[in-house]
Structures are given as C-alpha cells and as structure tokens.
Design an enzyme around this catalytic site. Sequence first.
Site, PDB file in Angstrom:
ATOM      1  CB  ALA A 131      -0.857  -0.045   1.043  1.00 39.09           C
ATOM      2  CB  SER A 133      -0.499   6.172  -4.101  1.00 36.98           C
ATOM      3  OG  SER A 133       0.949   7.225  -4.632  1.00 36.98           O
ATOM      4  CB  ILE A 158       9.243   4.651   7.769  1.00 40.59           C
ATOM      5  CG1 ILE A 158       8.086   3.828   7.540  1.00 40.59           C
ATOM      6  CG2 ILE A 158       9.068   5.681   8.683  1.00 40.59           C
ATOM      7  CD1 ILE A 158       6.994   4.260   6.704  1.00 40.59           C
ATOM      8  CD  GLU A 243       1.666  14.515   4.314  1.00 38.01           C
ATOM      9  OE1 GLU A 243       1.881  13.679   3.631  1.00 38.01           O
ATOM     10  OE2 GLU A 243       1.015  14.389   5.411  1.00 38.01           O
ATOM     11  NE  ARG A 244      -0.338  13.845  -2.527  1.00 38.12           N
ATOM     12  CZ  ARG A 244      -1.438  13.073  -2.823  1.00 38.12           C
ATOM     13  NH1 ARG A 244      -2.654  13.960  -2.974  1.00 38.12           N
ATOM     14  NH2 ARG A 244      -1.408  11.888  -2.623  1.00 38.12           N
ATOM     15  NE  ARG A 269      34.455  21.174 -19.506  1.00 34.31           N
ATOM     16  CZ  ARG A 269      35.274  20.730 -20.464  1.00 34.31           C
ATOM     17  NH1 ARG A 269      35.993  21.376 -21.219  1.00 34.31           N
ATOM     18  NH2 ARG A 269      35.277  19.586 -20.669  1.00 34.31           N
ATOM     19  CD  GLN A 337      24.311  15.058 -22.208  1.00 34.66           C
ATOM     20  OE1 GLN A 337      23.922  14.238 -21.431  1.00 34.66           O
ATOM     21  NE2 GLN A 337      25.181  14.620 -23.175  1.00 34.66           N
ATOM     22  N   GLY A 341      31.458  14.334 -18.423  1.00 37.56           N
ATOM     23  CA  GLY A 341      31.968  13.309 -17.645  1.00 37.56           C
ATOM     24  C   GLY A 341      31.757  13.874 -16.173  1.00 37.56           C
TER      25      GLY A 341
END
Length: 387
Positions: A131, A133, A158, A243-244, A269, A337, A341
Amino acid sequence: MIERSLFSADHEIFRESVRRFIATEIAPFHMEWERQGIVPRSIWEAAGRAGLLGCSIPEEYGGAGGDHLFDFVLVEELARAGVTGPGFAVHNEMVMPYVLAFGTEEQKRHWLPQMVRGEAIGALGLTEPHAGSDLKSIRTRAVRDGDSFVISGQKVFISNGQLCDVIVLATKTDPKADTGGISLFIVEAFREGFKRGRRLEKIGLKAQDTSELFFEDVRVPATNLLGPENGGFKLLMKNLAQERLTQAVRSAAVVEAVLDWTVEYVADRKMFNQTLAEFQNTQFKLADLKTEATVGRVFVDRCMELFMAGKLDGTDAAMAKLWLSNLHGRAVDECLQFFGGWGYMWEYPIARAFADARVTRIAGGSIEVMKHIIGRSLFSVSSKSAK
C-alpha cells in the site's frame, strides 16, 4: 527576475540564519553522512537550539509561534544547498502538524516541546509493502483490547525510521470498512514489540535514513489515538495537500539551484575555443529551463499564499507537485549533460541532485496519482456544471 513578495523581512532574516546553519553544521559533513546512510542525532538537537524546528508551532507548545512560511524557508534553503540528509521536512511538515491539528491537549503538551527542541524525532508511518499511494489498502491492524489497542503490521520506506522516537501511524481499526476503517495512533519507539528493520539503500537521498518498521503486538493505550477512532482517512486527506505543496516547494528550489550551478559552469568551461555559454544550443536549452522554472516558481508561491489563507485544495496541490516533480527531474538531467563526465562524478552537486531527483515523482503520491486527482476534479466540475 520576478520579485517575490510573499516573504517579509523577518522571513529573510530567518533565511540568512538557516543558510549559516547549513554552511557550518551540515554542508561540511553531508558527504560523510551519505556514506554512512544516516545523520547523527546531534544535528537534530543543534537544529532545535538554532530554532529551525517547529517554527510555526505556537509558543505555548514550545514553538516560535511564527507562520508556516518560516517552515517553507527551511525547506527552500535545504533544497538550494543540495542537503537531503536531515529529515526535517517530515518532522516539521508532516508529523508535528498532525499532532498540533488533531492531538489532545495532553498529547500536544507532551510531544510538541520535545520535537521543537529536537529531542524527540518524528516519523510518519503510512506506506506498506502492498500500500503506497492507495492508503485504503493498508493492512496494519489495531485491535481494541479493553483500554488499549494491540497493533500488528509492517511499514516500509519510512523516513527517519532509524532515529525516530515517535511515529504517527496509520492502521486499520475496522477491516470491513473502506476509508472509514482507518485510525491514526501516536506510537512511541520504546513500546515492546516495536522493531526497526533494515535501513534501506536507495538510489538517492543517501544520507536520509529510510527504513522498514515492524509492529509485533505492540500495545498502546487508547489515549494514544490521534483524532477519532475510524476517522484517520479524513485527517490524512486534510494534510496531504500541505505535504504535496512542501515537495513542490523543494523541487522549485532545486531547479533554481541547478540552473545557477549550470550557468556558472558553462560560463567557464571551454570547448572548441569558446565557452559552452557561447553556443546557441546552451543558451536555448537554459532559456527554456529558466522560463519553466519561473512559471513553476510563480505557481508554487501562489499555492503557498493559498495555503496560508487556508484555501489550498487537493487539486491545486496535486498540480503543483505534478508540474514541479516533472520539471525537477528533467532539469537535473538536462543540466547534468552540460557538465559532461564531471556531471557523473559524485563529488559534483549536480550528480547528487540527479540521483536525488528521481524519488520526487514517486514519494508523497506518484505523478500518476496526481493526474488521477486532477482528472477526477475536471469531471466533477463538469458534472456540477451540467446540473
């Protein structure tokens, strides 16, 4: 840059104190905590002394008595710093609000001051192996026995599971009922029959301890009920929007931070006798992400305003989580990206952000569930209009 008018001068002063705390008490140690898979209890106590826990808890229960925006500041700054170890959000945004909103006076006076001080760490026991969502499918049982309840079952995934002193636990008290058969309990970790299982190894959030919890005939007094018996599902639904929203706030801050890191990197860079920032592809991709990040930020801030006014509904919170979770995952992928590396090396914050991002589309309700909530609301509105 769109100016944010949501936060006051007091909130910004608090923000600076949070940044100092992160810089001195968390950031220097976080990579070691990631290797250990857990943070020390001392960081909780330090956060309590610094006034970072329970900012919106009333003074009569040991809190600062501030508004909830102070708690959101903490969420934003931890996210912006790439700090995922201390499970302050679960403690602040999930456990304490349940106790404050639905607890008895005795429960509030006993637990909240300890939690504000960081002496008692909270966990939320909802998810089970079968269980996630779908809370209606939980199997953990609480059977009344005189003035007590006997709890048996298992929880998984949890947060704060290894450190927690108190769990707000969802159980079935009427297995024949549907949503009406769920009850919430405050369960202390010292109870006989409570056992901590494995500390689970995850793709990301490596410093945040996430565990299995087992309840083997754990006896708790009936006074440990949080809210009414068989009334837990309604209580859960009331707090899920918060919470969301918290997760959307975190995602918005991470996206902004990742963009900042990337802009700084590509400006320095060199490739083919020019910087990465001078390539049209770089500018176009970052322009798209910046625009989407700004749109997301404006929506999240509006949702915070609605929440503060008591007007945030489940659909708005679901849309915020859906949009920002998807953007969060895509932004860290596209930005990584540019680092080539080096972006794949754990020492770089972008690598850790990439690993940490994946769970946002799962935790707190998967994006598929968010779509279901939003889609259902559309047809509900259509039905009402037809009438």
